[in-house]
Design an enzyme around this catalytic site. Sequence first.
Site, PDB file in Angstrom:
ATOM      1  N   TYR A 152     -21.266 -55.931   1.633  1.00  0.00           N
ATOM      2  CA  TYR A 152     -21.834 -56.337   0.610  1.00  0.00           C
ATOM      3  C   TYR A 152     -21.801 -55.159  -0.423  1.00  0.00           C
ATOM      4  O   TYR A 152     -22.361 -54.275  -0.291  1.00  0.00           O
ATOM      5  CB  TYR A 152     -23.177 -56.696   0.744  1.00  0.00           C
ATOM      6  CG  TYR A 152     -23.729 -57.500  -0.286  1.00  0.00           C
ATOM      7  CD1 TYR A 152     -23.404 -58.606  -0.845  1.00  0.00           C
ATOM      8  CD2 TYR A 152     -24.901 -56.979  -0.942  1.00  0.00           C
ATOM      9  CE1 TYR A 152     -24.009 -59.187  -2.327  1.00  0.00           C
ATOM     10  CE2 TYR A 152     -25.744 -57.246  -2.354  1.00  0.00           C
ATOM     11  CZ  TYR A 152     -25.100 -58.505  -2.705  1.00  0.00           C
ATOM     12  OH  TYR A 152     -25.717 -58.823  -3.882  1.00  0.00           O
ATOM     13  N   ASP A 247     -19.860 -46.830  -0.533  1.00  0.00           N
ATOM     14  CA  ASP A 247     -20.993 -47.686  -0.967  1.00  0.00           C
ATOM     15  C   ASP A 247     -22.154 -47.205  -0.270  1.00  0.00           C
ATOM     16  O   ASP A 247     -22.085 -47.871   0.939  1.00  0.00           O
ATOM     17  CB  ASP A 247     -20.984 -49.065  -1.204  1.00  0.00           C
ATOM     18  CG  ASP A 247     -21.873 -49.756  -1.444  1.00  0.00           C
ATOM     19  OD1 ASP A 247     -23.003 -49.271  -1.933  1.00  0.00           O
ATOM     20  OD2 ASP A 247     -21.630 -51.276  -1.934  1.00  0.00           O
ATOM     21  N   LYS A 275     -31.313 -48.560  -4.041  1.00  0.00           N
ATOM     22  CA  LYS A 275     -32.443 -48.515  -3.255  1.00  0.00           C
ATOM     23  C   LYS A 275     -33.108 -47.553  -3.056  1.00  0.00           C
ATOM     24  O   LYS A 275     -34.139 -47.542  -4.064  1.00  0.00           O
ATOM     25  CB  LYS A 275     -32.038 -49.088  -1.780  1.00  0.00           C
ATOM     26  CG  LYS A 275     -31.078 -50.525  -1.902  1.00  0.00           C
ATOM     27  CD  LYS A 275     -30.708 -51.056  -0.676  1.00  0.00           C
ATOM     28  CE  LYS A 275     -30.474 -52.839  -0.993  1.00  0.00           C
ATOM     29  NZ  LYS A 275     -29.254 -53.122  -0.745  1.00  0.00           N
TER      30      LYS A 275
HETATM   31  C1  PLP Z   1     -28.036 -53.708  -1.537  1.00  0.00           C
HETATM   32  C2  PLP Z   1     -26.803 -53.538  -1.913  1.00  0.00           C
HETATM   33  C3  PLP Z   1     -25.900 -53.490  -2.991  1.00  0.00           C
HETATM   34  C4  PLP Z   1     -26.514 -54.148  -4.328  1.00  0.00           C
HETATM   35  O1  PLP Z   1     -27.619 -53.534  -4.945  1.00  0.00           O
HETATM   36  P1  PLP Z   1     -28.562 -54.259  -5.682  1.00  0.00           P
HETATM   37  O2  PLP Z   1     -29.400 -53.463  -6.390  1.00  0.00           O
HETATM   38  O3  PLP Z   1     -29.150 -55.420  -5.053  1.00  0.00           O
HETATM   39  O4  PLP Z   1     -27.898 -54.804  -7.004  1.00  0.00           O
HETATM   40  C5  PLP Z   1     -24.628 -52.917  -2.886  1.00  0.00           C
HETATM   41  N1  PLP Z   1     -24.226 -52.431  -2.118  1.00  0.00           N
HETATM   42  C6  PLP Z   1     -24.745 -52.264  -0.730  1.00  0.00           C
HETATM   43  C7  PLP Z   1     -24.309 -51.609   0.385  1.00  0.00           C
HETATM   44  C8  PLP Z   1     -26.016 -52.896  -0.782  1.00  0.00           C
HETATM   45  O5  PLP Z   1     -26.870 -52.686   0.465  1.00  0.00           O
END
Ligand code: PLP
Length: 436
Positions: A152, A247, A275
């Site tokens: 994601y 990511d 996060k």
């Molecule tokens: C949570 C997440 C995102 C998206 O971040 P948001 O602040 O919710 O837009 C992107 N990449 C990874 C790996 C994530 O866990």
Amino acid sequence: MGANGMQNKAHTQSKKIMEQSQKAFPGGVNSPVRSFRSVGGLPVVFSHGLAKTLFDVDGNQYTDFCSSWGPLILGYSHPVVLSAIAEQMKRAVTFGAPCKEELTLAEKIKSWIPGIDLLRFVSSGTEATMSALRAARAATGKNKFIKFEGCYHGHADCFLVSAGSGLATLGQPSSSGVPPKAAEDTLVAIYNDEKSVERLFQAHGQDIAAIIVEPVAANMGLVLPKKGFLNFLRDITKKHQSLLIFDEVMTGFRLSQGGAAQTYGVMPDLWTFGKIIGGGLPCAAYGGIYDVMKHIAPLGTAYQAGTLSGNPLAMAAGLATLNEMERCNAFSELENKGQQLDQLVTKHLSVFIESGKMCYQRIASFFCFFFGTNQVPQNFEQVSHTDMALFNKVYHAWLEAGIYLGPSGYEVGFLSTAIELSDMEKMISVIVSVLE
Ligand SMILES: *Cc1c(COP(=O)(O)O)cnc(C)c1O
């Protein structure tokens, strides 16, 4: 009274608020997973949190293994984070102009993660990945990129894509509202499957700007990169003058101090963070080597901006979180807790693992239980074949016992520094009682 005497109040207020919320938000929520559609039943509406404990609007208590999806690695309402926010609040909550706090946090991040020459703060992980990809495209002059099924990267159009049918086909939108054209440049490979990546490079090698990957995949349960997989991605991107994007929105500041590059010894060209970086306030970042980041405006011609980017309140919360993690040796403390969890699993769940009813995966303070198989999944397809119905049963037993995790079998569990051995014992004992 509930099983442990904590869930002694009906969810009357939660229910009422969720009913009214249906009239305010699509599906009653501001982010789909919160709706409990995956596990069934009604969401719990929370009123406050303290360290490891969450309190709902009906007065029930839960031990928190979700950490607001990761940011609250020090637990709820950590006094050091709260006072940093309070101090900053007195000065200003936003400037929309440079402030010293953003520099301090950037320098802290750069000291933790060698290899980042320049970075840029944004307000969500979605923005970070979207912008990192723009930087990669600007730097390479290429348009296509590879992502992995089950990883994601936020909800920008080009990431909401699933694999097309057949080999080396173009991606197809996985969400309505995404034009096929926006998905066209997204190539989808299989996690831990080097051949699937090679095939895409064979077909489109000249046009691939980057590979984006969760170096530890934590949005399809928890899937670790098999030995050499990240090295392979590094090598094949180098060979084709493509870039490698880690990511680390989820893994950053949780997997280890230096993130995946430190844990696996593989250096990407670009990183994305979110996060934990904002200590629970909206904040994220992308960054990487100078040769790529120099393309970002106003240094370069790739435009990217944000009214609240580098927001001083978020900077203060993020900085306080990272400083406190350093002060309390959070990484070794969390690894110790993780090993305690491993031991509990061995002690109480081995019998179920041996009989093929479940398996368990952990790295650092991420953990995950998969049901219906004792083969730890290596990719999204294998995760999707695990027994989600049984997960949902366990999930509701957890809630009943006052244990809170993210409401979906595709989500990972998080340990915070506030979690204690007895909390993990309780979480495990619920699994035992359901599986028995
Ligand atoms: C949570 C997440 C995102 C998206 O971040 P948001 O602040 O919710 O837009 C992107 N990449 C990874 C790996 C994530 O866990």
